[in-house]
Design a protein around this motif. Structure first.
Motif, PDB file in Angstrom:
ATOM      1  N   LYS A 287       0.845  -1.190   0.000  1.00 15.67           N
ATOM      2  CA  LYS A 287       0.000   0.000   0.000  1.00 15.67           C
ATOM      3  C   LYS A 287       0.882   1.242   0.000  1.00 15.67           C
ATOM      4  N   VAL A 288       0.599   2.158  -0.932  1.00 19.37           N
ATOM      5  CA  VAL A 288       1.372   3.398  -1.002  1.00 19.37           C
ATOM      6  C   VAL A 288       1.026   4.259   0.199  1.00 19.37           C
ATOM      7  N   SER A 289       2.061   4.718   0.892  1.00 19.05           N
ATOM      8  CA  SER A 289       1.841   5.556   2.073  1.00 19.05           C
ATOM      9  C   SER A 289       1.835   7.036   1.676  1.00 19.05           C
ATOM     10  N   PHE A 290       0.742   7.706   2.021  1.00 17.27           N
ATOM     11  CA  PHE A 290       0.638   9.148   1.776  1.00 17.27           C
ATOM     12  C   PHE A 290       0.752   9.934   3.072  1.00 17.27           C
ATOM     13  N   SER A 291       1.253   9.301   4.117  1.00 21.08           N
ATOM     14  CA  SER A 291       1.288   9.945   5.432  1.00 21.08           C
ATOM     15  C   SER A 291       2.127  11.215   5.414  1.00 21.08           C
ATOM     16  N   SER A 292       3.242  11.208   4.681  1.00 20.02           N
ATOM     17  CA  SER A 292       4.089  12.407   4.683  1.00 20.02           C
ATOM     18  C   SER A 292       3.373  13.585   4.029  1.00 20.02           C
ATOM     19  N   LEU A 293       2.559  13.296   3.019  1.00 22.57           N
ATOM     20  CA  LEU A 293       1.800  14.362   2.379  1.00 22.57           C
ATOM     21  C   LEU A 293       0.660  14.836   3.269  1.00 22.57           C
TER      22      LEU A 293
ATOM     23  N   ARG B 280      -2.107   0.509  -4.499  1.00 21.40           N
ATOM     24  CA  ARG B 280      -1.055  -0.473  -4.272  1.00 21.40           C
ATOM     25  C   ARG B 280      -0.115  -0.556  -5.482  1.00 21.40           C
ATOM     26  N   GLY B 281       1.134  -0.827  -5.171  1.00 19.10           N
ATOM     27  CA  GLY B 281       2.153  -0.958  -6.206  1.00 19.10           C
ATOM     28  C   GLY B 281       3.324  -1.754  -5.675  1.00 19.10           C
ATOM     29  N   SER B 282       4.268  -2.038  -6.532  1.00 20.44           N
ATOM     30  CA  SER B 282       5.476  -2.733  -6.077  1.00 20.44           C
ATOM     31  C   SER B 282       6.249  -1.817  -5.130  1.00 20.44           C
ATOM     32  N   PRO B 283       7.092  -2.369  -4.283  1.00 20.13           N
ATOM     33  CA  PRO B 283       7.798  -1.535  -3.299  1.00 20.13           C
ATOM     34  C   PRO B 283       8.569  -0.370  -3.912  1.00 20.13           C
ATOM     35  N   ASP B 284       9.204  -0.578  -5.068  1.00 16.79           N
ATOM     36  CA  ASP B 284       9.981   0.509  -5.661  1.00 16.79           C
ATOM     37  C   ASP B 284       9.082   1.618  -6.204  1.00 16.79           C
ATOM     38  N   VAL B 285       7.929   1.245  -6.755  1.00 11.20           N
ATOM     39  CA  VAL B 285       6.987   2.253  -7.239  1.00 11.20           C
ATOM     40  C   VAL B 285       6.408   3.040  -6.065  1.00 11.20           C
ATOM     41  N   ALA B 286       6.031   2.352  -5.007  1.00  9.49           N
ATOM     42  CA  ALA B 286       5.471   3.027  -3.831  1.00  9.49           C
ATOM     43  C   ALA B 286       6.480   4.006  -3.239  1.00  9.49           C
ATOM     44  N   ALA B 287       7.734   3.604  -3.182  1.00  7.21           N
ATOM     45  CA  ALA B 287       8.773   4.478  -2.622  1.00  7.21           C
ATOM     46  C   ALA B 287       8.997   5.693  -3.513  1.00  7.21           C
ATOM     47  N   ALA B 288       8.970   5.493  -4.830  1.00 15.29           N
ATOM     48  CA  ALA B 288       9.195   6.609  -5.753  1.00 15.29           C
ATOM     49  C   ALA B 288       8.058   7.628  -5.674  1.00 15.29           C
TER      50      ALA B 288
ATOM     51  N   TYR C 242       6.492  13.091  -4.699  1.00 15.54           N
ATOM     52  CA  TYR C 242       5.452  14.057  -4.288  1.00 15.54           C
ATOM     53  C   TYR C 242       5.762  14.684  -2.939  1.00 15.54           C
ATOM     54  N   GLY C 243       6.657  14.051  -2.166  1.00 13.01           N
ATOM     55  CA  GLY C 243       7.098  14.698  -0.934  1.00 13.01           C
ATOM     56  C   GLY C 243       7.923  15.936  -1.224  1.00 13.01           C
ATOM     57  N   GLU C 244       8.603  15.948  -2.385  1.00 14.05           N
ATOM     58  CA  GLU C 244       9.425  17.087  -2.774  1.00 14.05           C
ATOM     59  C   GLU C 244       8.738  17.992  -3.790  1.00 14.05           C
ATOM     60  N   ASN C 245       7.759  17.482  -4.500  1.00 16.27           N
ATOM     61  CA  ASN C 245       7.103  18.243  -5.567  1.00 16.27           C
ATOM     62  C   ASN C 245       5.595  18.217  -5.338  1.00 16.27           C
ATOM     63  N   ARG C 246       5.110  19.177  -4.584  1.00 18.55           N
ATOM     64  CA  ARG C 246       3.689  19.212  -4.237  1.00 18.55           C
ATOM     65  C   ARG C 246       2.927  19.907  -5.367  1.00 18.55           C
ATOM     66  N   ALA C 247       2.829  19.186  -6.496  1.00 19.02           N
ATOM     67  CA  ALA C 247       2.151  19.745  -7.667  1.00 19.02           C
ATOM     68  C   ALA C 247       1.697  18.613  -8.566  1.00 19.02           C
ATOM     69  N   PHE C 248       0.669  18.882  -9.347  1.00 16.06           N
ATOM     70  CA  PHE C 248       0.143  17.890 -10.285  1.00 16.06           C
ATOM     71  C   PHE C 248       1.055  17.753 -11.509  1.00 16.06           C
ATOM     72  N   ILE C 249       1.111  16.541 -12.031  1.00 21.97           N
ATOM     73  CA  ILE C 249       1.712  16.289 -13.343  1.00 21.97           C
ATOM     74  C   ILE C 249       0.611  16.128 -14.381  1.00 21.97           C
ATOM     75  N   TRP C 250      -0.477  15.462 -13.998  1.00 18.48           N
ATOM     76  CA  TRP C 250      -1.488  15.003 -14.943  1.00 18.48           C
ATOM     77  C   TRP C 250      -2.795  15.799 -14.888  1.00 18.48           C
ATOM     78  N   VAL C 251      -2.833  16.839 -14.073  1.00 19.21           N
ATOM     79  CA  VAL C 251      -4.064  17.626 -13.888  1.00 19.21           C
ATOM     80  C   VAL C 251      -3.753  19.101 -14.099  1.00 19.21           C
ATOM     81  N   SER C 252      -4.613  19.768 -14.834  1.00 17.98           N
ATOM     82  CA  SER C 252      -4.552  21.225 -14.986  1.00 17.98           C
ATOM     83  C   SER C 252      -5.955  21.757 -14.736  1.00 17.98           C
ATOM     84  N   GLY C 253      -6.030  22.766 -13.859  1.00 15.58           N
ATOM     85  CA  GLY C 253      -7.362  23.253 -13.491  1.00 15.58           C
ATOM     86  C   GLY C 253      -8.080  22.172 -12.725  1.00 15.58           C
ATOM     87  N   PHE C 254      -9.267  21.814 -13.212  1.00 13.95           N
ATOM     88  CA  PHE C 254     -10.051  20.789 -12.530  1.00 13.95           C
ATOM     89  C   PHE C 254     -10.278  19.565 -13.416  1.00 13.95           C
TER      90      PHE C 254
END
Length: 620
Positions: free
Chosen positions: A83-89, A120-128, A133-145
């Motif tokens: 499970k991808v952890s979003f706790s830091s965000l 959920r993802g593989s451990p390396d994907v979850a870590a990445a 996103y811990g360093e880049n608090r911005a969307f890649i795939w969303v603009s506006g709404f």
């Protein structure tokens, strides 16, 4: 003492002999005789006396024999999804000001939507994901709404994964609908942030699969040996965030060589084709002068499954006999040329191997082999290198390739099923002329030791040298081989000469499997169609030609080196060598040939792919 001796010697010899026979000899006299005649009587008596059975020295017990086993195949175990952890965000301070026109502001406002999100993802994907996103608090795939154009392009690429022999379901993402209600803005934000994370997770999975394959080859068996092929997944997201061409970036993660491109073309053609339209009796055995209703089918396949050069040379004969069931003598050169085109023994007999090579397998089986080939190519460097040597075990061939062209191709003998040739790549470093053969420990223990138990001098007579750990020569007959059941603390090598198993030369690319290319005195094996007979090394039909190619020297140079006796020569160029396993493989013109699965490795690869699918797309 001297007087006694003189008196004794004065008696006739016959008198002394008679006295010794008639009277017992006192102990003092016995000692005297021993001193006088050097103990010979005692030694003779000792030789004549045989010890009682209970006094005999018991022979040493032979230790239990332990064979050195070959590598094994494993039950493939893919990484479990986490499970991808979003706790830091979720726990990080958020921006207090919010301007809807700024995507980073929207991102901070939407972060709460990750609470309770089970991605959920593989451990390396979850870590990445957590790191980026811990360093880049911005969307890649969303603009506006709404999802942006970059997202639309990424989703299209993921949906076309089958074009690269990947599974589209592994990368599926639910895309938010374009319309939404302003009254449900909180729900919209949660939907967008979850889409952002899900698409990033699937894009990373795709990028990694394209780069190094879905399967970790080293988990398949002990015969697979590949270095790690790392990919910085956090950097992948960073590149995509700033890329103007998402498709180009993602598709560039796949191998970028002409063989991968040819296999993709073959895959597309196979999927668009009908099932085999020409079906030939798999047990056909047709010799010149005999007849069969299967012959016209085979002639049609010879015309279709070869190339323009073949058709141009044999078109007249093929046309003249296209409806004939009689295998006429004038067709023999056509059949032999067709067999040679497929790398078969050109014996002119149309048998099961020729039928299989031309009538082929089912469409589904061929598609599977191409998909396996595309997966295996991902385990290799993206650029295969030039020049290079490519050994394909199922095809029993070795090629020297330079500037994308096969400058040299030859038949090879590879390991038998009990001594399989490993699947790896390395770099050619040296050529040994008139080489010694250093016998591997596995052959010493498994094959030589039983003979040495019966005949310790076997190695001496057979032309081998035995040395200890310090390099000192020891006669084979002087060693008590019975005390070794597994590990033998001696080195064994075969001396130079016509009987040497390595022949005139060997080409080394040092590796832990002790595999190399070499000559062989057993030339007759190259005439077989299936050539799996060695202990794992690769025997070359034209060793001088291969040596000349990697040295970039004429054949006369190699011949002179062989004639000069035992020597070694370093390779000064960078020449990768691929000891490969592909049951579908294209030639330099893109024509794909299909080969038998000599080691059953396709089946193990399919089982691994099934295990990965079960983890990524669990039933229910």
């Amino acid at each position: 003492m001297h007087n006694n001796r003189r008196r004794l010697l004065a008696y006739p010899a016959s008198f002394l002999a008679a006295a010794m026979m008639l009277a017992p000899v006192p102990a003092e006299a016995q000692n005297f005789f021993e001193r006088l005649f050097g103990g010979g009587i005692k030694e003779r008596r000792a030789r004549d006396v045989r010890p009682e059975p209970q006094q005999r020295t018991k022979p040493k017990k032979r230790v239990k024999r332990v064979k050195i086993s070959a590598p094994s195949y494993y039950t493939y175990r893919p990484d479990k999804l986490v499970k991808v952890s979003f706790s830091s965000l979720l726990e990080a301070p958020r921006e207090t000001s919010f301007e809807p026109s700024l995507d980073n502001g929207l991102f901070d406002e939407a972060i709460g939507g990750l609470d309770g999100f089970d991605l959920r993802g593989s451990p390396d994907v979850a870590a990445a994901l957590a790191a980026y996103y811990g360093e880049n608090r911005a969307f890649i795939w969303v603009s506006g709404f709404s999802p942006n154009g970059r997202a639309a392009e990424a989703v299209r690429v993921l949906g076309e994964a089958a074009d690269f022999a990947l599974e589209p379901a592994d990368y599926a993402v639910a895309v938010p609908a374009p319309g939404f209600s302003m009254d449900a803005m909180a729900a919209r934000k949660a939907e967008l942030i979850r889409f952002e994370m899900a698409l990033s997770a699937r894009v990373l999975r795709y990028a990694r699969d394209a780069w190094s394959g879905r399967v970790d080859p080293n988990r398949l068996s002990g015969y697979h040996d590949f270095p790690e092929k790392p990919l910085d997944l956090k950097k992948v997201l960073d590149r995509l965030a700033h890329s103007r061409d998402v498709r180009a970036y993602l598709e560039a993660r796949h191998p970028r060589n002409e063989r991968f491109a040819a296999l993709r073309v073959e895959l597309e053609a196979l999927r668009a084709s009908a099932e085999n339209d020409i079906v030939v009796d798999a047990k056909l055995l047709l010799r010149p002068g005999k007849s069969s209703p299967e012959l016209p089918k085979m002639l049609a396949l010879f015309a279709r499954e070869t190339d323009e050069a073949f058709r141009a040379e044999h078109a007249a004969l093929l046309e003249r006999h296209k409806e004939s069931e009689l295998y006429a003598d004038e067709l023999v050169p056509v059949v032999k040329a067709a067999q040679d085109f497929k790398g078969l023994r050109d014996d002119g007999i149309i048998g099961p191997r020729t039928v299989r090579a031309f009538a082929g397998e089912s469409k589904a089986a061929r598609i599977a082999k191409v998909e396996y080939a595309l997966e295996r190519l991902r385990w290799h460097p993206s650029a295969l290198g030039s020049p290079r040597v490519f050994i394909n075990q199922p095809a029993f061939t070795a090629s020297y390739v330079e500037a994308g062209r096969e400058k040299l191709s030859m038949r090879v003998v590879v390991g038998k099923k009990s001594n399989q040739t490993n699947f790896f790549y390395d770099q050619i470093e040296q050529i040994d002329y008139n080489p010694y053969w250093g016998v591997p420990q596995s052959i010493i223990v498994n094959e030589m030791l039983p003979k040495l138990y019966r005949d310790p001098a076997y190695l001496d007579r057979a032309g081998y040298e035995v040395t200890d750990a310090r390099g000192r020569r020891i006669a084979s007959s002087a060693i008590n081989w019975g005390q070794y059941g597994g590990k033998v603390p001696f080195n064994v090598r075969q001396r130079l000469g016509s009987r040497n198993a390595l022949g005139e030369l060997k080409i080394l690319f040092p590796n832990k499997h002790a595999i190399y290319m070499h000559d062989t005195p057993s030339k007759n094996l190259f005439q077989r169609d299936t050539r799996a007979f060695s202990h794992g090394c690769v025997r070359l039909a034209d060793p001088r030609g291969m040596a000349a190619a990697v040295l970039d020297k004429p054949l006369d140079y190699v011949a002179a080196k062989i004639g000069a006796g035992h020597s070694s020569e370093k390779i000064t160029r960078t020449i990768p060598v691929y000891v490969a396993y592909f049951t579908a493989w294209p030639d330099q013109n893109g024509q794909v040939a299909y080969h038998g699965d000599v080691y059953d490795r396709d089946r193990y690869l399919q089982k691994a792919l099934d295990a990965i699918a079960a983890v990524r797309q669990p039933a229910g």
